[in-house]
Scaffold this active site. Sequence first.
Site, PDB file in Angstrom:
ATOM      1  CG  ASP A 103       5.562   4.555  -4.877  1.00 26.13           C
ATOM      2  OD1 ASP A 103       6.300   5.546  -5.018  1.00 26.13           O
ATOM      3  OD2 ASP A 103       5.839   3.584  -4.147  1.00 26.13           O
TER       4      ASP A 103
HETATM    5  N1  URA Z   1       6.328   4.497   0.625  1.00 26.85           N
HETATM    6  C1  URA Z   1       6.293   3.813  -0.540  1.00 26.85           C
HETATM    7  O1  URA Z   1       7.011   2.852  -0.713  1.00 26.85           O
HETATM    8  N2  URA Z   1       5.442   4.232  -1.508  1.00 26.85           N
HETATM    9  C2  URA Z   1       4.593   5.288  -1.348  1.00 26.85           C
HETATM   10  O2  URA Z   1       3.820   5.610  -2.264  1.00 26.85           O
HETATM   11  C3  URA Z   1       4.625   5.984  -0.126  1.00 26.85           C
HETATM   12  C4  URA Z   1       5.498   5.568   0.847  1.00 26.85           C
END
Ligand code: URA
Length: 241
Positions: A103
């Site tokens: 993310d």
């Molecule tokens: N899980 C998440 O919620 N976000 C990420 O960036 C990676 C794994």
Amino acid sequence: MRWSQLLFSQGFGTRRVCAGLIDARAVRANGRVIDTDDDVPVVDGFAFEVDGRPWTYHARALVLLHKPAGYECSQKPRHHPGVLTLLPPPLRTRGVQSVGRLDEDTTGLLLLTDDGALIHRLTSPKHHVPKTYEVTCKHALQTKDVDRLLSGVVLDDDPAPVRAAAAELVTPTHLRLTLTEGKYHQVKRMLAAVGNRVEALHRSALGALTLDGLPQAGQWRFVGNAERAAALFSTAPARAA
Ligand code: URA
């Protein structure tokens, strides 16, 4: 392979631009200027310089990036700069892309490559490469929450429970969580399923790869072939599905 082909293969520009680099005496190897487009014996890791900048030859590029917050992993970022802007132009020209996604607000270990087969292999549901996350939670976690994450929680898009391969409380609000799948927002949704909220998320390991040697967000390095095989393909699934 000739020098101009080598430079082209590594992303230094069009064939014409690469030939021009040799004519301009911008390429060096083994302590001498390369001024003719001769054959060059290449092996992965072969070192040379272009415009005074050191580079190493890799038939396929595999790059480990310490991702900062505020960057998107998508090929066409919409709201924030893309992670590719953190890499030097030759890697972008070669078309490297991230292996899976983190993310925008997640930091930590991100692999990028121009090897489509490797992306397919590493992101395939059959390949259970363990990914370890350092999760800062809003509320203190109880042992029962950790037990639930290990035994399986149901997310909103699938009735089949998802389980953590490992979960360890470092402090009451710092959870070290290892997953072998890569579902959308998986860590955030698993923590929401136990009534908590992720305040910060950092990926600290992927297979046997860690961020050792890349202490600052934004730093990157090549992963060589031997390291790639040992780190990503000799890791048994941490837990059977
Ligand atoms: N899980 C998440 O919620 N976000 C990420 O960036 C990676 C794994």
